[in-house]
Structures are given as structure tokens and as C-alpha cells.
Design a protein around this motif. Structure first.
Motif, PDB file in Angstrom:
ATOM      1  N   ASN A  68       0.588  -1.210  -0.746  1.00 32.03           N
ATOM      2  CA  ASN A  68      -0.038  -0.100   0.145  1.00 32.03           C
ATOM      3  C   ASN A  68       0.932   0.998   0.085  1.00 32.03           C
ATOM      4  O   ASN A  68       2.315   0.933   0.142  1.00 32.03           O
ATOM      5  N   ASP A  69       0.651   2.461  -0.193  1.00 33.32           N
ATOM      6  CA  ASP A  69       0.730   3.524  -0.142  1.00 33.32           C
ATOM      7  C   ASP A  69       1.191   4.336   1.186  1.00 33.32           C
ATOM      8  O   ASP A  69       0.034   4.880   1.443  1.00 33.32           O
ATOM      9  N   VAL A  70       1.923   4.511   1.862  1.00 28.60           N
ATOM     10  CA  VAL A  70       2.963   5.177   2.992  1.00 28.60           C
ATOM     11  C   VAL A  70       2.392   6.695   3.101  1.00 28.60           C
ATOM     12  O   VAL A  70       2.018   6.785   3.834  1.00 28.60           O
ATOM     13  N   ALA A  71       2.437   6.964   1.432  1.00 23.09           N
ATOM     14  CA  ALA A  71       2.905   8.238   1.967  1.00 23.09           C
ATOM     15  C   ALA A  71       1.507   9.106   1.576  1.00 23.09           C
ATOM     16  O   ALA A  71       1.337  10.169   2.158  1.00 23.09           O
ATOM     17  N   LYS A  72       0.190   7.888   1.367  1.00 19.48           N
ATOM     18  CA  LYS A  72      -1.079   8.524   1.924  1.00 19.48           C
ATOM     19  C   LYS A  72      -1.631   8.488   3.136  1.00 19.48           C
ATOM     20  O   LYS A  72      -2.524   9.259   3.596  1.00 19.48           O
ATOM     21  N   MET A  73      -0.763   7.607   4.012  1.00 24.34           N
ATOM     22  CA  MET A  73      -1.123   8.134   5.480  1.00 24.34           C
ATOM     23  C   MET A  73      -0.724   9.279   6.029  1.00 24.34           C
ATOM     24  O   MET A  73      -0.038  10.084   5.625  1.00 24.34           O
ATOM     25  N   SER A  74      -2.025  10.063   6.912  1.00 23.60           N
ATOM     26  CA  SER A  74      -1.750  10.834   7.682  1.00 23.60           C
ATOM     27  C   SER A  74      -1.764  10.676   9.375  1.00 23.60           C
ATOM     28  O   SER A  74      -1.100   9.284   9.228  1.00 23.60           O
ATOM     29  N   VAL A  75      -0.751  12.179   9.722  1.00 22.99           N
ATOM     30  CA  VAL A  75      -0.037  11.399  10.965  1.00 22.99           C
ATOM     31  C   VAL A  75      -0.832  10.769  12.077  1.00 22.99           C
ATOM     32  O   VAL A  75      -2.735  11.385  12.017  1.00 22.99           O
ATOM     33  N   GLU A  76      -0.766  10.193  12.775  1.00 29.25           N
ATOM     34  CA  GLU A  76      -1.952   9.084  13.354  1.00 29.25           C
ATOM     35  C   GLU A  76      -2.622   7.839  12.737  1.00 29.25           C
ATOM     36  O   GLU A  76      -3.975   7.509  13.159  1.00 29.25           O
ATOM     37  N   GLN A  77      -2.995   7.491  11.427  1.00 28.02           N
ATOM     38  CA  GLN A  77      -3.063   6.784  10.990  1.00 28.02           C
ATOM     39  C   GLN A  77      -2.874   5.744  10.677  1.00 28.02           C
ATOM     40  O   GLN A  77      -1.206   5.895  11.378  1.00 28.02           O
ATOM     41  N   ALA A  78      -3.199   4.139  11.106  1.00 25.24           N
ATOM     42  CA  ALA A  78      -3.059   3.349  10.580  1.00 25.24           C
ATOM     43  C   ALA A  78      -3.457   2.465   9.049  1.00 25.24           C
ATOM     44  O   ALA A  78      -4.168   2.748   8.671  1.00 25.24           O
ATOM     45  N   GLN A  79      -2.425   1.571   8.501  1.00 25.21           N
ATOM     46  CA  GLN A  79      -2.835   1.565   7.245  1.00 25.21           C
ATOM     47  C   GLN A  79      -2.520  -0.779   7.608  1.00 25.21           C
ATOM     48  O   GLN A  79      -1.550  -0.829   8.051  1.00 25.21           O
ATOM     49  N   TYR A  80      -3.320  -1.078   7.265  1.00 27.69           N
ATOM     50  CA  TYR A  80      -3.741  -2.725   6.869  1.00 27.69           C
ATOM     51  C   TYR A  80      -3.034  -3.071   5.990  1.00 27.69           C
ATOM     52  O   TYR A  80      -3.117  -2.416   4.568  1.00 27.69           O
ATOM     53  N   THR A  81      -1.435  -3.618   5.631  1.00 27.72           N
ATOM     54  CA  THR A  81      -0.627  -4.564   4.522  1.00 27.72           C
ATOM     55  C   THR A  81      -0.212  -5.744   4.452  1.00 27.72           C
ATOM     56  O   THR A  81      -0.437  -6.199   5.390  1.00 27.72           O
ATOM     57  N   PHE A 141     -12.177   5.581  12.430  1.00 33.51           N
ATOM     58  CA  PHE A 141     -11.315   4.129  11.941  1.00 33.51           C
ATOM     59  C   PHE A 141     -10.355   4.135  11.355  1.00 33.51           C
ATOM     60  O   PHE A 141     -10.245   5.017  10.643  1.00 33.51           O
ATOM     61  N   TYR A 142      -9.293   3.157  12.313  1.00 33.40           N
ATOM     62  CA  TYR A 142      -7.965   3.130  11.475  1.00 33.40           C
ATOM     63  C   TYR A 142      -6.879   4.376  11.490  1.00 33.40           C
ATOM     64  O   TYR A 142      -6.061   4.909  11.144  1.00 33.40           O
ATOM     65  N   HIS A 143      -7.535   5.399  12.900  1.00 29.85           N
ATOM     66  CA  HIS A 143      -6.712   5.845  13.255  1.00 29.85           C
ATOM     67  C   HIS A 143      -6.145   5.572  14.754  1.00 29.85           C
ATOM     68  O   HIS A 143      -7.006   4.953  15.212  1.00 29.85           O
ATOM     69  N   PHE A 144      -5.434   6.085  15.458  1.00 32.71           N
ATOM     70  CA  PHE A 144      -5.006   6.184  16.774  1.00 32.71           C
ATOM     71  C   PHE A 144      -4.121   7.647  16.828  1.00 32.71           C
ATOM     72  O   PHE A 144      -4.252   8.257  16.873  1.00 32.71           O
ATOM     73  N   ILE A 145      -4.661   7.642  18.465  1.00 30.85           N
ATOM     74  CA  ILE A 145      -3.600   8.756  19.689  1.00 30.85           C
ATOM     75  C   ILE A 145      -2.823   8.367  20.810  1.00 30.85           C
ATOM     76  O   ILE A 145      -3.000   7.645  21.037  1.00 30.85           O
ATOM     77  N   GLU A 146      -2.403   9.369  21.635  1.00 33.34           N
ATOM     78  CA  GLU A 146      -1.225   8.712  21.911  1.00 33.34           C
ATOM     79  C   GLU A 146      -2.116   8.947  23.587  1.00 33.34           C
ATOM     80  O   GLU A 146      -2.871  10.349  23.512  1.00 33.34           O
ATOM     81  N   GLY A 147      -2.086   8.854  24.552  1.00 35.74           N
ATOM     82  CA  GLY A 147      -2.116   9.322  25.766  1.00 35.74           C
ATOM     83  C   GLY A 147      -1.942   8.448  26.663  1.00 35.74           C
ATOM     84  O   GLY A 147      -1.076   7.193  26.838  1.00 35.74           O
ATOM     85  N   GLU A 148      -2.770   8.526  28.022  1.00 34.55           N
ATOM     86  CA  GLU A 148      -2.357   7.387  29.371  1.00 34.55           C
ATOM     87  C   GLU A 148      -4.187   6.446  29.138  1.00 34.55           C
ATOM     88  O   GLU A 148      -5.045   6.875  29.673  1.00 34.55           O
ATOM     89  N   VAL A 149      -3.711   5.661  29.759  1.00 33.45           N
ATOM     90  CA  VAL A 149      -5.095   4.705  29.919  1.00 33.45           C
ATOM     91  C   VAL A 149      -4.773   3.999  31.616  1.00 33.45           C
ATOM     92  O   VAL A 149      -3.533   3.434  31.389  1.00 33.45           O
ATOM     93  N   ALA A 150      -5.586   4.530  32.269  1.00 32.97           N
ATOM     94  CA  ALA A 150      -5.302   3.675  33.246  1.00 32.97           C
ATOM     95  C   ALA A 150      -3.866   4.750  33.937  1.00 32.97           C
ATOM     96  O   ALA A 150      -3.272   3.783  34.753  1.00 32.97           O
ATOM     97  N   GLY A 151      -3.708   5.554  33.800  1.00 37.96           N
ATOM     98  CA  GLY A 151      -2.417   6.347  34.410  1.00 37.96           C
ATOM     99  C   GLY A 151      -1.743   5.332  33.921  1.00 37.96           C
ATOM    100  O   GLY A 151       0.101   5.987  33.807  1.00 37.96           O
ATOM    101  N   ILE A 152      -1.470   5.211  32.494  1.00 37.17           N
ATOM    102  CA  ILE A 152      -0.401   4.275  31.752  1.00 37.17           C
ATOM    103  C   ILE A 152      -0.064   4.945  30.741  1.00 37.17           C
ATOM    104  O   ILE A 152      -1.091   4.525  29.608  1.00 37.17           O
ATOM    105  N   PRO A 153       1.257   5.000  30.265  1.00 35.92           N
ATOM    106  CA  PRO A 153       1.104   5.614  28.937  1.00 35.92           C
ATOM    107  C   PRO A 153       0.461   4.705  27.746  1.00 35.92           C
ATOM    108  O   PRO A 153       0.790   3.111  27.856  1.00 35.92           O
TER     109      PRO A 153
END
Length: 186
Positions: free
Chosen positions: A78-91, A173-185
Motif C-alpha cells: 500500500n501507499d504509505v505516503a498517503k497516510m496522515s499522522v495518527e493513521q494506521a494502515q493494513y498492508t 476508524f484506522y486511526h490512533f492517539i497517544e495518551g494514558e489509559v489507567a495512568g499508563i502511557p
């Protein structure tokens, strides 16, 4: 990938699984829980509420450098260049004749990529990627220091939202964020 002496590895959560009475088996070189109360009961629980799966046996490779994107574009279909920051790609990764090496997920961060590969293929996938590694791209295997949980079921977002201050409804959908879950990064 078993340890050098041939014994299966244990995830960071192994003691919790054992204390909860999990049935543990060797899977892809790891001692992994396959059930606690019973397959039917656990299936119904995930389908109607929530289930949490320890998938820490999966492989994680960090890809960095000025040409990390070019490298991943070369080694995957797949074309990784089309991804935005905080996006996931199945390939997938292919052999030169078009045969499949393995499927994987790629997560794009501001300054790096994280690839998640199948547990049974960590070494094979690492070696395949290494043979195509180009100048300007570096890989680091962080599998052993990464804990990965899969939270599934119709109530998963509601339960997770109680454990974090991040707005999970804003995650597409197929995106992510960084943060804490139950106080854990996370």
C-alpha cells in the motif's frame, strides 16, 4: 520466538493471567492464555459487552530515518505516503514473485512508523525487511519491551473512556492517539 534455551517467553501480563486461572498454552513461542471460564461464555461476553486480549506476543518494529516512508513504500503493497499522522494502515509484504510474506499494520507517528507483525513470523518478517533496508531508514525491534492489548466488543469504547481523559469518540476508524489509559502511557 522462544528464548535462546527453547523455553517459551512470557508476556508482562503472564502473572495476571495465571492468577486469574487462565488455561495457558505455548503459542508462537510464548506462554499465552487461551481461555478462563470457557470458550462459549467468553465468546458471548465479547459479542455482548467487552473482552480484553493480551496480544503482546505480536512483533513490533520501529522504522525511523529520513527515508523511512520510502522504505516502507518499497517493502509493502500500500501507499504509505498517503497516510496522515495518527493513521494506521493494513498492508502486506510480498516476495519478488508476488507471493505473500505476511500481513501487517503500520502506524504513522510524526517522526516514526510502528509496524506490527504476526507473532509466528517476527524473525521471518524482520529478516525480509532487513534485506531491503535502504540508506536513510533504520529499524529497531521493540517486540520484547512492548505490551499490546486488543480491547473488543460493543462496550469497549465506553469502558475505555472511563480509563482515559482522551476523547475516544474523536478517534476515526484506522486511526490512533497517544495518551494514558489507567495512568499508563498508551
Amino acid at each position: 520466538m522462544s528464548q535462546e534455551d527453547g523455553t517459551p517467553k512470557k508476556t508482562a501480563l503472564y502473572g495476571k493471567h495465571e492468577a486469574a486461572g487462565a488455561k495457558i498454552v505455548d503459542f508462537a513461542g510464548y506462554e499465552m492464555p487461551i481461555q478462563y471460564a470457557g470458550i462459549i461464555e467468553e465468546h458471548k461476553c465479547v459479542r455482548t459487552t467487552i473482552g480484553v486480549f493480551d496480544v503482546s506476543h505480536m512483533g513490533e518494529f520501529l522504522v525511523t530515518g529520513a527515508d523511512a516512508e520510502g522504505f516502507l513504500n518499497y517493502v509493502t503493497v500500500n501507499d504509505v505516503a498517503k497516510m496522515s499522522v495518527e493513521q494506521a494502515q493494513y498492508t502486506a509484504m510480498c516476495l519478488e514473485d508476488g507471493g505473500i510474506v505476511d500481513d501487517l499494520l503500520i502506524y504513522k507517528y510524526e517522526d516514526r512508523y510502528l509496524t506490527v507483525v504476526n507473532a509466528a513470523n517476527i524473525r521471518k518478517d524482520w529478516e525480509h525487511m532487513q534485506q531491503y533496508l535502504m540508506d536513510g531508514a533504520e529499524m529497531q525491534d521493540i517486540s520484547d519491551e512492548t505490551t499490546l492489548l486488543a480491547v473488543q466488543g460493543p462496550k469497549s469504547r465506553t469502558v475505555l473512556q472511563e480509563l482515559t481523559s482522551e476523547d475516544l469518540n474523536a478517534v476515526k476508524f484506522y486511526h490512533f492517539i497517544e495518551g494514558e489509559v489507567a495512568g499508563i502511557p498508551a
